[in-house]
Design a protein around this motif. Structure first.
Motif, PDB file in Angstrom:
ATOM      1  N   LEU A   8       9.339  -3.787  -3.276  1.00  0.00           N
ATOM      2  CA  LEU A   8       8.148  -4.631  -3.391  1.00  0.00           C
ATOM      3  C   LEU A   8       8.341  -5.709  -4.450  1.00  0.00           C
ATOM      4  CD1 LEU A   8       5.227  -5.361  -2.739  1.00  0.00           C
ATOM      5  CD2 LEU A   8       4.504  -3.618  -4.393  1.00  0.00           C
ATOM      6  N   GLU A  60      12.772  -1.493   4.068  1.00  0.00           N
ATOM      7  CA  GLU A  60      11.429  -1.615   3.476  1.00  0.00           C
ATOM      8  C   GLU A  60      11.210  -3.014   2.927  1.00  0.00           C
ATOM      9  OE1 GLU A  60       8.841   0.363  -0.203  1.00  0.00           O
ATOM     10  OE2 GLU A  60      10.683   1.334   0.491  1.00  0.00           O
ATOM     11  N   PHE A  64       8.402  -5.863   4.070  1.00  0.00           N
ATOM     12  CA  PHE A  64       7.452  -6.533   3.186  1.00  0.00           C
ATOM     13  C   PHE A  64       7.403  -8.041   3.453  1.00  0.00           C
ATOM     14  CE2 PHE A  64       7.776  -2.969  -0.071  1.00  0.00           C
ATOM     15  CZ  PHE A  64       6.448  -2.611   0.024  1.00  0.00           C
ATOM     16  N   PRO A  69       3.752  -6.503   8.297  1.00  0.00           N
ATOM     17  CA  PRO A  69       4.341  -5.339   7.645  1.00  0.00           C
ATOM     18  C   PRO A  69       3.705  -4.033   8.138  1.00  0.00           C
ATOM     19  CG  PRO A  69       3.770  -7.037   6.039  1.00  0.00           C
ATOM     20  CD  PRO A  69       3.147  -7.445   7.334  1.00  0.00           C
ATOM     21  N   GLN A  71       3.612  -1.440   6.242  1.00  0.00           N
ATOM     22  CA  GLN A  71       3.103  -0.767   5.049  1.00  0.00           C
ATOM     23  C   GLN A  71       1.727  -1.316   4.676  1.00  0.00           C
ATOM     24  OE1 GLN A  71       6.932  -0.596   2.368  1.00  0.00           O
ATOM     25  NE2 GLN A  71       7.078  -2.221   3.869  1.00  0.00           N
ATOM     26  N   ARG A  74       0.806  -5.077   0.480  1.00  0.00           N
ATOM     27  CA  ARG A  74       1.288  -6.386   0.877  1.00  0.00           C
ATOM     28  C   ARG A  74       2.020  -7.065  -0.276  1.00  0.00           C
ATOM     29  NH1 ARG A  74       0.694  -4.383   5.051  1.00  0.00           N
ATOM     30  NH2 ARG A  74      -0.716  -4.963   6.761  1.00  0.00           N
ATOM     31  N   ALA A  75       3.122  -7.751   0.036  1.00  0.00           N
ATOM     32  CA  ALA A  75       3.848  -8.537  -0.956  1.00  0.00           C
ATOM     33  C   ALA A  75       3.230  -9.924  -1.000  1.00  0.00           C
ATOM     34  CB  ALA A  75       5.321  -8.637  -0.575  1.00  0.00           C
ATOM     35  N   MET A  79       4.997 -11.835   2.056  1.00  0.00           N
ATOM     36  CA  MET A  79       4.674 -11.498   3.428  1.00  0.00           C
ATOM     37  C   MET A  79       4.758 -12.736   4.323  1.00  0.00           C
ATOM     38  SD  MET A  79       1.294  -9.585   4.985  1.00  0.00           S
ATOM     39  CE  MET A  79       0.217 -11.024   4.859  1.00  0.00           C
TER      40      MET A  79
END
Length: 250
Positions: A8, A60, A64, A69, A71, A74-75, A79
């Motif tokens: 991340l 992963e 991101f 994504p 996951q 959130r980046a 993103m």
């Protein structure tokens, strides 16, 4: 060196760079920690972490930076920016991973050339196309020590030679100034060590390095080269890069 950082954090850092300089950022990911244990602790890295987690960390990180994504975290930024990812390596592991994931591969042949040809062959043979890359793409590290004369270039190259022998002898230090006749003063073991690391190197004037670069590309089929020129004097180093650039254009 991805094991030193969370995916991340890297996604957001490179997302920031991509936002500032769109289209100019690539992200190279290496599996080695690249440091000693004291530095690893200072980075807050878990020294008991499993190195085999690297493929999962790469996946992963790329997730991101994707449009959607998987996951919940959130980046931001990151993103949707899809920063191009490279796998870096100096062994067969990185070659296999880059081939499996369909990513470009950069091999550290400028300081660890022993498995270069095997790694490149393995990567090309096993490559699977991906959304990022349709066919294999290889970058190789290559040392260039260029100067106006062969004699001057060989003198300037002794800084890197000293640094490498010091590192492999357990005496890491800053890049030292050139030392005339350095290689001739070494014992057989140190000379053999230098012959190995310098197998992906060209040293000399413009004409000499032009042939060295051409021969290396012809031998390896490299799509890109990453040139290094570890010279003590900054002006001499800039001149070496200028000579290398001209040689590649000719």
């Amino acid at each position: 060196m991805l094991p030193n950082h969370s995916p991340l954090v890297i996604a957001e850092q490179f997302g920031t760079l991509e936002s500032l300089y769109p289209g100019r950022i690539d992200l190279g990911l290496g599996r080695a920690p690249g440091s000693d244990q004291m530095t690893a602790r200072a980075l807050r890295r878990n020294l008991d972490s499993d190195a085999d987690a690297f493929p999962q960390d790469v996946a992963e990180l790329m997730d991101f930076m994707s449009d959607q994504p998987q996951q919940r975290v959130r980046a931001v930024p990151g993103m949707g920016l899809k920063v191009p990812v490279w796998i870096l390596g100096s062994s067969l592991f990185g070659a296999q991973l880059a081939a499996m994931m369909g990513l470009p591969y950069a091999f550290a042949s400028h300081f660890a050339p022993a498995q270069m040809m095997d790694a490149v062959a393995l990567y090309r043979a096993r490559f699977k196309p991906s959304a990022q890359l349709a066919k294999p793409h290889v970058m190789l590290g290559f040392n260039v020590f260029a100067a106006d004369t062969d004699e001057e270039a060989h003198l300037l190259a002794t800084s890197m030679q000293q640094a490498f022998v010091n590192l492999r002898s357990g005496r890491p230090a800053r890049l030292p100034p050139p030392q005339p006749g350095y290689a001739e003063q070494l014992g057989p073991a140190e000379q053999a060590l230098l012959r190995g690391v310098l197998s992906c190197t060209t040293i000399g004037s413009a004409a000499t390095i032009r042939k060295g670069l051409q021969d290396f590309v012809a031998r390896t089929g490299a799509d890109e080269l990453m040139i290094t020129s570890q010279m003590f004097d900054h002006t001499a180093r800039k001149h070496s890069y200028a000579l290398a650039a001209q040689a590649m254009r000719d």
